[in-house]
Design a protein around this motif. Sequence first.
Motif, PDB file in Angstrom:
ATOM      1  N   LYS A  71      36.838   3.508  21.608  1.00 39.18           N
ATOM      2  CA  LYS A  71      36.184   4.572  22.654  1.00 39.18           C
ATOM      3  C   LYS A  71      36.756   4.147  24.094  1.00 39.18           C
ATOM      4  CE  LYS A  71      31.718   6.566  23.497  1.00 39.18           C
ATOM      5  NZ  LYS A  71      30.309   6.433  23.299  1.00 39.18           N
ATOM      6  N   ASP A  72      37.266   5.136  24.781  1.00 42.55           N
ATOM      7  CA  ASP A  72      37.736   5.100  26.303  1.00 42.55           C
ATOM      8  C   ASP A  72      36.630   4.210  26.951  1.00 42.55           C
ATOM      9  OD1 ASP A  72      38.420   7.006  28.792  1.00 42.55           O
ATOM     10  OD2 ASP A  72      39.418   5.222  28.281  1.00 42.55           O
ATOM     11  N   ASP A  73      36.979   3.256  27.781  1.00 39.10           N
ATOM     12  CA  ASP A  73      35.911   2.571  28.525  1.00 39.10           C
ATOM     13  C   ASP A  73      35.367   3.688  29.581  1.00 39.10           C
ATOM     14  OD1 ASP A  73      36.354   0.139  27.613  1.00 39.10           O
ATOM     15  OD2 ASP A  73      37.852  -0.655  28.693  1.00 39.10           O
ATOM     16  N   LEU A  74      36.221   4.576  29.970  1.00 39.08           N
ATOM     17  CA  LEU A  74      35.614   5.424  31.102  1.00 39.08           C
ATOM     18  C   LEU A  74      34.630   6.423  30.455  1.00 39.08           C
ATOM     19  CD1 LEU A  74      38.887   6.267  33.158  1.00 39.08           C
ATOM     20  CD2 LEU A  74      36.717   4.972  34.069  1.00 39.08           C
ATOM     21  N   GLN A  75      34.733   7.065  29.186  1.00 38.69           N
ATOM     22  CA  GLN A  75      33.864   7.639  28.322  1.00 38.69           C
ATOM     23  C   GLN A  75      32.618   6.940  28.224  1.00 38.69           C
ATOM     24  OE1 GLN A  75      34.291  11.047  27.749  1.00 38.69           O
ATOM     25  NE2 GLN A  75      32.256  10.855  26.969  1.00 38.69           N
ATOM     26  N   ALA A  76      32.877   5.518  27.890  1.00 35.78           N
ATOM     27  CA  ALA A  76      31.634   4.734  27.656  1.00 35.78           C
ATOM     28  C   ALA A  76      30.655   4.806  28.934  1.00 35.78           C
ATOM     29  CB  ALA A  76      31.939   3.375  27.065  1.00 35.78           C
ATOM     30  N   LEU A  77      31.555   4.537  29.870  1.00 40.73           N
ATOM     31  CA  LEU A  77      30.657   4.453  31.537  1.00 40.73           C
ATOM     32  C   LEU A  77      30.188   5.910  31.574  1.00 40.73           C
ATOM     33  CD1 LEU A  77      29.946   2.911  33.677  1.00 40.73           C
ATOM     34  CD2 LEU A  77      32.276   3.474  34.814  1.00 40.73           C
ATOM     35  N   LYS A  78      30.678   6.883  31.184  1.00 39.61           N
ATOM     36  CA  LYS A  78      30.109   8.231  31.392  1.00 39.61           C
ATOM     37  C   LYS A  78      28.961   8.333  30.661  1.00 39.61           C
ATOM     38  CE  LYS A  78      31.110  12.864  30.521  1.00 39.61           C
ATOM     39  NZ  LYS A  78      32.357  14.038  30.200  1.00 39.61           N
ATOM     40  N   ASP A  79      28.728   7.908  29.490  1.00 37.79           N
ATOM     41  CA  ASP A  79      27.763   8.238  28.438  1.00 37.79           C
ATOM     42  C   ASP A  79      26.582   7.026  29.070  1.00 37.79           C
ATOM     43  OD1 ASP A  79      29.514   9.704  26.613  1.00 37.79           O
ATOM     44  OD2 ASP A  79      29.708   7.908  25.369  1.00 37.79           O
ATOM     45  N   GLN A  80      26.763   5.934  29.435  1.00 32.90           N
ATOM     46  CA  GLN A  80      26.012   5.182  30.227  1.00 32.90           C
ATOM     47  C   GLN A  80      25.344   5.786  31.370  1.00 32.90           C
ATOM     48  OE1 GLN A  80      28.129   1.699  30.228  1.00 32.90           O
ATOM     49  NE2 GLN A  80      27.826   0.981  27.996  1.00 32.90           N
ATOM     50  N   LEU A  81      26.186   6.438  32.119  1.00 32.13           N
ATOM     51  CA  LEU A  81      25.637   6.947  33.373  1.00 32.13           C
ATOM     52  C   LEU A  81      24.694   8.278  33.094  1.00 32.13           C
ATOM     53  CD1 LEU A  81      28.581   6.446  35.666  1.00 32.13           C
ATOM     54  CD2 LEU A  81      26.649   5.422  35.940  1.00 32.13           C
ATOM     55  N   ALA A  82      25.113   9.146  32.184  1.00 31.94           N
ATOM     56  CA  ALA A  82      24.369  10.280  31.715  1.00 31.94           C
ATOM     57  C   ALA A  82      23.150   9.757  31.319  1.00 31.94           C
ATOM     58  CB  ALA A  82      25.193  10.923  30.654  1.00 31.94           C
ATOM     59  N   ALA A  83      23.054   8.696  30.478  1.00 32.71           N
ATOM     60  CA  ALA A  83      21.757   8.203  29.849  1.00 32.71           C
ATOM     61  C   ALA A  83      20.754   7.757  30.940  1.00 32.71           C
ATOM     62  CB  ALA A  83      21.915   7.125  28.963  1.00 32.71           C
ATOM     63  N   MET A  84      21.368   6.898  32.059  1.00 30.40           N
ATOM     64  CA  MET A  84      20.731   6.507  33.204  1.00 30.40           C
ATOM     65  C   MET A  84      20.250   7.724  34.040  1.00 30.40           C
ATOM     66  SD  MET A  84      21.908   4.332  36.305  1.00 30.40           S
ATOM     67  CE  MET A  84      22.103   2.670  35.365  1.00 30.40           C
ATOM     68  N   GLN A  85      21.046   8.665  34.172  1.00 32.70           N
ATOM     69  CA  GLN A  85      20.448  10.146  34.873  1.00 32.70           C
ATOM     70  C   GLN A  85      19.295  10.691  34.058  1.00 32.70           C
ATOM     71  OE1 GLN A  85      21.657  11.203  37.726  1.00 32.70           O
ATOM     72  NE2 GLN A  85      20.055  12.434  37.522  1.00 32.70           N
ATOM     73  N   GLN A  86      19.518  10.633  32.660  1.00 28.04           N
ATOM     74  CA  GLN A  86      18.202  11.299  31.897  1.00 28.04           C
ATOM     75  C   GLN A  86      17.060  10.672  32.065  1.00 28.04           C
ATOM     76  OE1 GLN A  86      19.938  11.339  28.089  1.00 28.04           O
ATOM     77  NE2 GLN A  86      20.779  13.443  28.213  1.00 28.04           N
TER      78      GLN A  86
END
Length: 198
Positions: free
Chosen positions: A176-191
Amino acid sequence: MSEEKAAPQSAVVIKKYANRRLYNTSTSTYVTLDDLSTMVKSGTDFLVYDAKTGEDITRSVLTQIIFEEENKGTNLLPINFLRQLIRFYGDSMQAFVPGFLEFSLENLGKEQEKFRSQLLDVWGGDTIKAMQDHAQRNMAMFGDAMKVFNPFAAMGVPVPGAPAPGRPPQAQNPSKDDLQALKDQLAAMQQKLDTITK
């Protein structure tokens, strides 16, 4: 006091005129973006001001240098990185991005020589693996730093570089691309933030 007067004594002042010409006040010569790029690479600090308004336009000129380098075929910025960066504009996490990028690049700069020697001595031709390992170390360091300052940690909001709750680190997808992982984590934080504010 104008921004120009507030400039550090050590920084070279460049003035940009309406005809788009750049003037180096320390050498009394006109310079190009390539000249400014060379100054950056040699460690010479400079500030660029609009000659008419006195406005500090250093950021836009540095961005223009990066744009020119990318157009020459020196593709340093991955497309996914650029897309993710654009997505952060106007996002609630926008304020955290400059600090994260600066932190990551400072660490890369500090380890640059060590990293180069490792590429040649330890990994030889496997430079991709070396870069992935280095990126993972940077993400882990940032994750550790964010744990200290993350007010949402008690609520179970994921931290960049940290394993997802309930999953050990080895269970994460290594491809998994590190940036995609960061994006997923930020999306979870936003939720989670959206849930809290509602």
